[in-house]
Each structure stands twice: as C-alpha cells, then as structure tokens.
Write a protein that holds these residues in place. Structure first.
Motif, mmCIF file in Angstrom:
data_model
loop_
_atom_site.group_PDB
_atom_site.id
_atom_site.type_symbol
_atom_site.label_atom_id
_atom_site.label_comp_id
_atom_site.label_asym_id
_atom_site.label_seq_id
_atom_site.Cartn_x
_atom_site.Cartn_y
_atom_site.Cartn_z
ATOM 1 N N ILE B 403 1.515 15.234 38.679
ATOM 2 C CA ILE B 403 2.168 14.479 39.742
ATOM 3 C C ILE B 403 1.710 13.021 39.684
ATOM 4 O O ILE B 403 2.501 12.094 39.850
ATOM 5 C CB ILE B 403 1.847 15.093 41.114
ATOM 6 N N PHE B 406 3.498 11.525 36.973
ATOM 7 C CA PHE B 406 4.912 11.436 37.337
ATOM 8 C C PHE B 406 5.180 10.192 38.189
ATOM 9 O O PHE B 406 6.090 9.414 37.896
ATOM 10 C CB PHE B 406 5.327 12.703 38.089
ATOM 11 N N TYR B 407 4.358 9.977 39.201
ATOM 12 C CA TYR B 407 4.560 8.804 40.057
ATOM 13 C C TYR B 407 4.371 7.518 39.275
ATOM 14 O O TYR B 407 5.130 6.566 39.408
ATOM 15 C CB TYR B 407 3.599 8.848 41.246
ATOM 16 N N PHE B 409 4.667 6.985 35.987
ATOM 17 C CA PHE B 409 5.709 6.693 35.016
ATOM 18 C C PHE B 409 7.051 6.476 35.703
ATOM 19 O O PHE B 409 7.875 5.689 35.229
ATOM 20 C CB PHE B 409 5.767 7.796 33.958
ATOM 21 N N ALA B 410 7.249 7.153 36.825
ATOM 22 C CA ALA B 410 8.479 6.887 37.580
ATOM 23 C C ALA B 410 8.492 5.439 38.033
ATOM 24 O O ALA B 410 9.505 4.735 37.907
ATOM 25 C CB ALA B 410 8.572 7.827 38.775
ATOM 26 N N ALA B 411 7.340 4.970 38.521
ATOM 27 C CA ALA B 411 7.273 3.572 38.973
ATOM 28 C C ALA B 411 7.500 2.624 37.797
ATOM 29 O O ALA B 411 8.189 1.604 37.923
ATOM 30 C CB ALA B 411 5.927 3.304 39.629
ATOM 31 N N ILE B 413 9.232 3.203 35.066
ATOM 32 C CA ILE B 413 10.630 3.218 34.650
ATOM 33 C C ILE B 413 11.479 2.462 35.654
ATOM 34 O O ILE B 413 12.364 1.687 35.282
ATOM 35 C CB ILE B 413 11.111 4.671 34.473
ATOM 36 N N GLU B 414 11.167 2.650 36.925
ATOM 37 C CA GLU B 414 11.927 1.938 37.941
ATOM 38 C C GLU B 414 11.738 0.431 37.783
ATOM 39 O O GLU B 414 12.658 -0.357 37.985
ATOM 40 C CB GLU B 414 11.490 2.375 39.339
ATOM 41 N N LEU B 418 10.178 0.438 30.374
ATOM 42 C CA LEU B 418 10.479 1.700 29.711
ATOM 43 C C LEU B 418 9.562 1.946 28.512
ATOM 44 O O LEU B 418 9.062 3.043 28.299
ATOM 45 C CB LEU B 418 11.948 1.685 29.267
ATOM 46 N N LEU B 422 7.049 5.041 27.798
ATOM 47 C CA LEU B 422 7.177 5.889 26.609
ATOM 48 C C LEU B 422 5.836 5.999 25.892
ATOM 49 O O LEU B 422 5.389 7.090 25.543
ATOM 50 C CB LEU B 422 8.245 5.318 25.675
ATOM 51 N N LEU B 425 3.494 8.171 27.846
ATOM 52 C CA LEU B 425 3.792 9.594 27.742
ATOM 53 C C LEU B 425 3.410 10.126 26.371
ATOM 54 O O LEU B 425 2.906 11.237 26.245
ATOM 55 C CB LEU B 425 5.275 9.831 28.022
#
Lengths: 506, 517
Positions: B403, B406-407, B409-411, B413-414, B418, B422, B425
């Motif tokens: 999690i 997730f937060y 990498f979500a941030a 990407i937003e 990118l 990548l 990850l």
C-alpha cells in the motif's frame, strides 16, 4: 434458476478454500489423512457452486453490457479515498474459467495425496493459491484483480520451491521474477488508467473512461498490459520460465500451472486489453497473431526436440496457447469463441497430460521417453487414457481439442490468412511428435526393466476419468461451453471491431 | 501561522518537555541506583514515551494554521504533529527491543536516556523553522546516534562502526553547515519562511542557491542514507547492536526526510493552490530524482550480494530511501502524504524484520544469513511473521508495504513522473531477489532432511553449527525467546497484514493530520 445458490456465492467460492487453509493450519501435523481430507473438502463446495453457476447462468442477453455480468456482488466500498470497491461478477468468459478452476483444483488436490512431507504447509498454500485464482477470475475492480493476481505468486513460489524437483529453487525464483516483472507494468498501467479514466478502478467504468485517451497513450497502455499477460501465457519470447517451472514442480502443481494459471494471461488480455482498449486492440491484433503463430510453430518444434516427457508436455502447452492467441487476434466470432473454448479445453487436456506424466514418474522415477517402450501390454488402462489425451491434444476430430482448433483456424484464416497457414503446420508437427512419443513409449518391445510396472490405481483414475469424459463430451457436443461464452464474446468482438472499424489486418 | 513567544510556547511543547524530563530522570536514577535495577530503565523510558505520545495525541488531528513556537524556531503544524507520534513510536519500539536484548545488557540507564533525547532531537528536526534549529536538532540526533552505535562496551566492531559514523557524519554536517551559511549569505535570514519569501522575491541567482542546496543535501543525504552519501550505512549497521540498527534504519532516516521536506518546501519552493513549485530557475526536483534513482539501484543491486543479514538490511534501507526520495520530487500534498504513509509502513515492517533478526542472532550467535537457515523448523511462528515482513518490504499485496508503494507510485504517476515510477517498480522486482533469498533460506532450505529419517533432531547440523553439534545439546544451548519479543513481532506482523487489507483510517489520519493545502 433451478438450482438454489447461496447468497454471495462468488465470495464464498473465493474464500471457502481460505477457510479450509486456516482449518488445516489448526490441525495436528501427525494426522495426514485429516489434512488431506480437509484439503479435498475445501475444494468440493466451490466445485458444486461452480456447477450451479454454470447451470443457472443466463446465456442469452442480447449483447447488453450491463447484463453480461451476473451474480454481481458489490460494489461495496473498501478504500473510499481511492474509490476502490469490492466488486465481483462473472460473465461468459469468467464463468467458464471459474468452472475450470474449480474442477482442476479439486482434481489437483486429489492428485496431491502423494505428497509426503510438510503436508500442512503444502495444503494450506495450495488452498491459498486456489483463492487467488478464483479471485482473479471474479474480480471486477481492477485493484482487487491486481491483489488477487499477486496473491497467487507467493504460494506458487513455495509450492515449486519446497516440493519441487532437484533444480526447484532456480525454477521457482525464475517464475516469481518473470511474473512480478510483468505485474510491474500492469500496476503502472492500472494507476495510469485510474488517473486518466475518471479516477475509478471499476472495470466497467474504466471501459468508458479509457475511450477518450489519445491513441499513443492507448498503445503504450496496451503494451504494458500485454507484457504482464504475455509472461503468464507464456508468449514468445517470455516463455522460458515455463519449461523450468513445469519440470521442477510436483505433478499437482504442474496441473494447476498449465490448467489454470496460463489461462490468466489470455483471460487478462480479453478482460483488459480487449475490453478497456478496443481501438489499440484492433490496431495491434496483428502482434497477437504473429506471436501466436511463433508460439504454435516454435513451441511444437521445441516439443519435438525433447527427450523428457514432462518438458515435451510443457512445450506443447506453449504451442497450444498460441492457438488461443491466434484465435483472439482474429477478431471474428468464430476465432474468439474458438480461443476461449481452447482455453477451457487446453486446461482439461494438459491437466490430463501432466497427471499422466506424474503417474508414470511415480512408478519409473524418471521421465526419459527413450527409457520406455512396449508399455501397451504392461499397463493397458494407462496406455488407453494416455492415447486419449494425446489424440485430444493433437486435435483428433471427435475430441474437444479439435473443435476449438477448427474454430480458431476458421476465424484466423479470415483475418490473418498468412499467419494461419503457417500456424497450420503446427498441427502437423504436433501430430508428429505426439505420435512419435506414443510409438516410443507404448509400442515395440517391452523394456524388461518395466516388467513389474503396475497399472493405474483408483485415486489416479478418479483424477483422470472425469477429465477424459469432459474431453469426449465437448468433442462431440461443445455447445454447453460455446453457448455459455457466445453472447459475451459476441459483444466483445463487436466492441473491438466497432472501435477499430476499418482497421483490418493484413 | 501564529507566532508565539517563549513562555506562551511552552504549553504546546509539553511532549518534548516530558521527553526531556524523562531523560534526565532516567540518567539521574542511573547514577543513584547504579546497575541494580537495570532491567527497569527501558520500561521507564517506554512509560515516558507513552506519556509524551498521549500529550502529543490531541493535536494530531487539528486542522488549520500551525503555530510558530519560540520566536519561530520551532514550527508546530500538522506535519510536525504526525511526525511527533511517529518518532515516539520509533523510540518505544527501540526500547522494547533493547529491553530483552542480551547485547545491550550492560548498557544500563544511559541507553534509555539517550534514546529519549534522540526522539526529542528527531521531533525538533521535523519541526525546525530556522536553520540554526535545524542544525542543532540534527547534531543532537547525530551525536547521540554515534554514541548509541558505539554502545557495546568492549566490542571492537561496535566501536569501529561508531568511529566511522562520527567521521563520515562530521564531514557531512560540515558540508551542510557550509550550505546553510550560503543560504544565510544570500538572503540575510536564518528563518526558513523568511528565506522562502526572499527567494521568491528574487534574492539570488539560481546557481549559488543550487550550489548551497547541493551542499545541504550532502548532510541530509547522509542522514537519509541516500546515494552517494550512503557509504557509512552497511558498516555502521553491521557493527551496531541490533536494536540500534533497527532504530537507525527508521528514526534518523525519517527525521532526515522530514527536515528535507521542511527546508525544500518552505525555503526553496513557493506554494500554489494545490501544491508547490520550485523557486524560479532551480531544477531541484530533477536533482532529487537523479539521486533517487541512484539510491534505489545502488541499494538494491548491492543487497543482492550480501551474506550478513544486517548488511543486507542496510542496503535494503538504502533502497527504501530511494523510493522515499522519489516521493520528494512531487511537490504535491499527495506526495507528502505518500511519504508519510510509506514511512509508517516502513516503520512497522522494518522493525518487525529486525526483531526477528535480533531473535535469530541471539539464538545462533551470528548475523550471517546462515543463522536464519531452517528457522521454519525451529520457530515456525517467527518464520511466518518474517515472511510477512519480507513480502511487505518487497511491496507485494496484501501487505502494508504494498500500500505504501501503491500510494507513492500512484502519486508519481499522477504527477507525471512516469519514468521514475517505472524505475522504482523495476527496483521492487530486483529487491524480490534478495528478500526471497532470505525467505528461501528460512523456509525452504533444511526442509529436505525431513524425508530420510527422524534420527537427527537438529536441523542440518553441518550447515548450522550454532544449533549445537550433536543435536542433543541444541535445546540446552537455545535460549528461550522472551515472550515480549514474540508478542511484539506478532503484533507488528498482524498490523502489516491488517493495514495491507484495510488502511483507510491511517490514510485519513495522515491526511487530516498533515492538513496540507
């Protein structure tokens, strides 16, 4: 609905094995029979529910996307700040896969009775794997899908790594690394889609949201998802983990791997690439067809070169997944129907093949094809069932493999004539290596070393006969599965073709 | 921002006062009682921390303006409030770990006292509103960390590690101080907020500011163990007592991030409605992104080759610093929340892993990866919990670490980063290699010998000499694990899974507590 189902049947199907796993962990380790019993007991109700779902599934819904998904659960809020919900549902594609998963899991758990060390851990991990697979096929929320997708990796790693053959660690970590590498691209693409497609993880809403994306973005997303799924299929050139994993895995795990896990790749392509990115799919179908063709021919040639029976089956698996890709790529109703039917049939047929390899290995302690010969008189039942599985695998008319292959080629030929013609040589090569193998193993002089070989026992028959019956039934009467998937796929094909109107292949 | 003078500030400074008083009390008691009630001190420390945590709690959820305490030396805003609780937690876990540690048996009350002061220092780092405050706080943390690292009496490795830490740390903080003096020279103020104003008004050319920033990042990068200032990390981690290693991997690192965020966002960026922008012409997000990538790769790739668990975890901690650095480039509330969230995840899973490592090291007497071999057969519970921590550290669902990633990498990407997402990850995939190696050694190796015969009860005696030579002596040589550490490992393990499945409350806490624009 003429059979009563319980409420929230999908959740029960997913989490019942997990309850079984918890029970197993509480059992005393000195009672192997209890552990095995609970293992089977945890997979039987899901199988029953799967059959009920299959019977009660509404097959005609006129291509309306809203009615595709049945037995819907949720959306129940899970993480509200990110709009993540617990949403389950099955359409024609999922339900056939759910049925396959339930069936293969029950059979594989029975086939696992030969495991003789660390039973508790083995069966608990097995059931956890079951939960993950079911979850992937039922999830309609992309976050949930991803979580289930990843949950499977760990049990698989340990199932191969602890109970596998001599080179198990290498095979297990290779499987894990490859798949995780693919998942990374999926996660990236999912989050990207989340922000671009209206901040939702709901797959149906994402379908709407993804439409507005620029073509470049769609193509990039398509490839990101493709890598994730291609590794699982496994599509050339990401296939090298599969022979290793199969050869080292214990029989039951090979069965799961070939029977269910590989289908997740093609299922993902249909569920994600086709449904969410139809325009890119229409544009890039030729990539799928090309890779499918390579898989078919290259996999078959590799299979021919193997002297290890299990490796041969593993490579034939790669080859047969190529048919699925070719059929999907055709974007015709026949082709796509054939592809999904092939997913189901390949699941049952390869499961048989791996079980048969396991039966032989248990007795002879090796898998070198040349070491056998003339087994036909020694073990007639085994020979008969093996012949059935081999013929089904090479696509003999009257057996299930034939129907799906014909549909795939019919569909494929309309869109990609060149690739299909080349792929058709795969059939010939397949027939060649399977018949050659049959001849080397069962015909000719009996190797005196195997004069004491015993035929199959009852437990082995219990695992193989049902699969054999399904193979024969679907060979002469494929309608039960075809009409299950027909409407859903008709809608999906229309969805992609509509989006990519005018973008035909070559 | 409401500015308060010194006396008015005190009532908002209660948790810190408690920590200070507690530390003094413990040190005085140590002198009075001597070695007699040694076992009591850690508990006293935990009690003080609990009180401080309670005192800090009511403010955690407050919204709105922050307070500028002590003539703007210390900023008490949502950010500081969240970190207060974080550091109190770090301190409590460290003391609990030390309470049963045989390594630290001789350390007495001073260990507890020093830990309490370090916690205070870390809180001051997170809330520093002035460069002098920042420097003092950071030196407090550094000096006490040096002492804690070297706190194994008569252990040469520990002393060597302490010395190494001092030398590297001295150079780094010297560079940072030099950077601070540049900033002061350019703007004429030491107050971070005023400095930001001056820069936005165009106080300086970009180049000198950039150079100053680079110098400052030397010092902060040292605290965060970010490349290229990570060299000290493996040696120090290896030499320090396990409890201190666990502390170092979470506490000062998080404090370093807090202070970096504070300096960068207050002085070198300008707030817009929905986030920040770097001040004109200063490409510091790119600089940090490059640092992040280097840190991730160096940490993960080096960890692949380590055979000592503490060294391995040191490199793993470097890699995690890389992920966190990636979060720094974002300049959005989502980015700050992601960093805080990730730090909480890291706190739980890393302390869990270190507690298992400590237990194993006490049992087998070695910090090598072989010490953990066959743990599954000796201590199945610890092995399963360790597996959960490893999964979480790799970032696989359903664990808290996933999690956190997730937060983050979500941030990313937003925010349009990118490529950074990548690379981050892909680094998780690399990290799988060494985390799963631990899992393999722990769970898979040594499962074979169950098959032949149940003659030898000792798991793989050849590979694992520490368990006892004959297998008969093994039970006597294996010390009983303290129920306390087992319980804490259990709690952390359960938390790792639970927060991996449902983390919304923590997310709300972080978001509300931070009260970002």
């Amino acid at each position: 609905m003429f059979l009563a189902t319980i409420d929230n049947v999908l959740s029960w199907m997913i989490f019942f094995p997990l309850i079984g796993a918890a029970v197993i962990l509480l059992l005393p380790a000195k009672r192997p029979n209890w552990i095995k019993g609970v293992g089977v007991a945890a997979t039987l109700p899901p199988l029953w529910w799967a059959i009920e779902l299959f019977a009660g599934f509404q097959r005609r819904f006129g291509g309306e996307p809203l009615k595709q998904f049945q037995y819907l659960e949720g959306p129940r809020p899970w993480i509200e700040s990110f709009n993540i919900n617990y949403t389950l549902g099955v359409d024609g594609i999922s339900i056939s896969m759910v049925l396959l998963t339930a069936l293969i899991c029950t059979i594989a758990v029975i086939a696992s009775f030969g495991i003789n060390r660390q039973l508790k851990a083995y069966f608990a991990l097995f059931l956890l794997l079951d939960t993950g697979m079911m979850g992937v096929f039922c999830a309609l929320d992309f976050f949930l899908f991803y979580v289930f997708w990843e949950i499977m990796l760990l049990p698989m790693y340990f199932l191969i790594g602890i109970w596998g053959g001599p080179n198990k660690i290498y095979a297990a970590i290779k499987f894990f690394l490859y798949t995780l590498f693919g998942s990374v691209f999926m996660l990236l693409a999912v989050i990207f889609l989340y922000f671009k497609a209206g901040k939702t993880f709901d797959m149906a809403e994402m379908m709407q949201g993804a439409r507005g994306l620029a073509m470049t973005a769609q193509v990039l997303l398509w490839f990101a998802f493709y890598i994730a799924f291609a590794i699982k299929i496994p599509a050339f050139p990401f296939h090298t983990w599969l022979p290793d994993a199969h050869v080292e895995a214990p029989t039951a795990i090979s069965v799961i791997l070939a029977g269910v896990l590989l289908k997740m790749g093609t299922y993902g392509l249909l569920r994600v690439n086709y449904a969410l990115l139809p325009e890119a799919t229409a544009k890039l179908a030729w990539v799928l067809a090309l890779i499918g063709m390579i898989n078919i021919v290259y996999g078959a040639l590799c299979a021919m070169a193997q002297s290890d029976l299990k490796k041969l089956v593993a490579y034939s698996s790669i080859s047969h997944m190529g048919y699925v890709m070719l059929g999907m790529a055709s974007l015709t109703p026949q082709g796509v129907n054939g592809a999904v039917l092939q997913m189901f049939n390949h699941g049952t047929i390869t499961a048989m093949l791996f079980l048969l390899v396991g039966v032989l290995y248990d007795r002879a302690h090796h898998r070198q094809i040349d070491g056998f010969g003339g087994l036909a008189n020694q073990v007639p039942v085994y020979t008969g069932i093996t012949a059935l599985a081999f013929f089904a695998s090479l696509g003999l008319p009257g057996l299930s493999g034939f129907v799906s292959e014909v549909l795939v080629f019919m569909g494929g030929f309309r869109t990609f004539p060149l690739y299909t013609i080349v792929s058709a040589t795969g059939i010939v090569i397949t027939a060649a290596y399977l018949l050659w193998t049959l001849q080397r193993m069962f015909l000719g002089e009996l190797n005196p070393k195997y004069a004491t070989l015993t035929d199959m026992n009852r437990r082995e028959l219990i695992t193989l006969v049902p699969l054999g019956i399904i193979v024969i039934i679907l060979g002469v009467w494929p309608l039960p599965v075809l009409d299950l998937i027909g409407d859903t796929l008709g809608f999906l094909v229309g969805h992609v073709n509509g989006a990519g109107a005018g973008l035909a292949g070559f | 921002m409401v500015a308060l003078e010194n006396f008015g500030s005190l009532k908002h400074f209660l948790p810190e006062c408690l920590l200070m008083g507690g530390a003094l009390l413990v040190l005085v008691l140590d002198m009075v009682w001597g070695a007699r009630r040694r076992a009591l001190y850690p508990w006293l420390g935990v009690g003080v921390l609990a009180l401080a945590g309670l005192a800090a709690l009511p403010g955690a959820g407050l919204r709105g303006e922050g307070l500028a305490l002590f003539e703007q030396m210390f900023t008490l805003d949502g950010f500081t409030r969240v970190f207060r609780l974080f550091f109190v937690l770090v301190g409590a876990l460290t003391l609990l770990m030390a309470a049963r540690s045989r390594e630290l048996r001789g350390a007495g009350g001073e260990f507890t006292g020093l830990t309490l002061i370090v916690v205070l220092g870390m809180i001051l780092m997170a809330g520093a509103g002035n460069l002098v405050m920042a420097y003092l706080a950071m030196e407090t943390v550094s000096l006490l960390s040096y002492t804690l690292v070297g706190s194994l009496r008569g252990n040469r490795r520990s002393h060597e590690a302490g010395l190494k830490y001092v030398i590297f740390g001295g150079v780094a903080s010297g560079a940072m101080l030099y950077g601070f003096s540049w900033l002061f020279g350019l703007t004429g103020t030491l107050d971070l907020a005023a400095m930001g104003e001056a820069f936005r008004a165009g106080a300086a050319q970009p180049l000198p500011v950039f150079l100053a920033l680079v110098l400052i990042l030397v010092g902060l990068g040292f605290k965060m163990a970010a490349a290229p200032f990570h060299m000290w990390c493996p040696d120090v981690y290896e030499g320090a007592p396990v409890a201190v290693t666990a502390f170092l991997s979470v506490g000062p690192k998080a404090a370093g991030f807090a202070l970096t965020l504070r300096i960068l966002y207050t002085a070198l960026a300008e707030p817009t409605g929905s986030g920040w922008l770097p001040i004109a012409g200063l490409p510091w997000p790119t600089l940090i992104a490059v640092m992040a990538v280097a840190t991730m790769f160096i940490g993960n790739l080096s960890a692949l080759w380590q055979d000592n668990l503490k060294r391995l975890m040191a490199y793993s901690s470097i890699a995690h610093a890389g992920y966190l650095l990636a979060g720094l480039v974002l300049l959005t509330p989502a980015g700050v929340t992601a960093i805080v969230f990730y730090l909480f995840a890291y706190l739980i899973m890393n302390f869990g892993a270190f507690m298992v490592i400590a237990a194993v090291a006490e049992e087998s007497g070695s910090g090598g990866i072989d010490g953990i071999r066959g743990l599954w057969r000796r201590r199945p519970f610890l092995a399963v919990m360790m597996l959960i921590f490893l999964i979480s550290l790799t970032g696989l669902p359903p664990a808290f670490g996933f999690i956190g990633k997730f937060y983050l990498f979500a941030a990313l990407i937003e925010g349009g980063w990118l490529w950074l997402a990548l690379l981050g990850l892909l680094n998780s995939v690399i990290s799988l290699g060494y985390y799963m190696r631990i899992a393999r050694v722990m769970l898979i190796d040594g499962t074979e010998d169950a098959a032949p015969a149940p003659t030898g009860a000792a798991p793989a005696p050849v590979l694992h000499p520490a368990t006892g030579p004959a297998g008969v002596a093994a039970p006597a040589a294996t010390p009983a694990l303290s129920p306390l550490s087992v319980a804490i490992v259990g709690v952390l393990g359960v938390l790792t899974v639970l927060l991996g499945i449902y983390w919304e409350p923590l997310r709300l806490f972080a978001e509300r507590g931070l009260a970002l624009p």
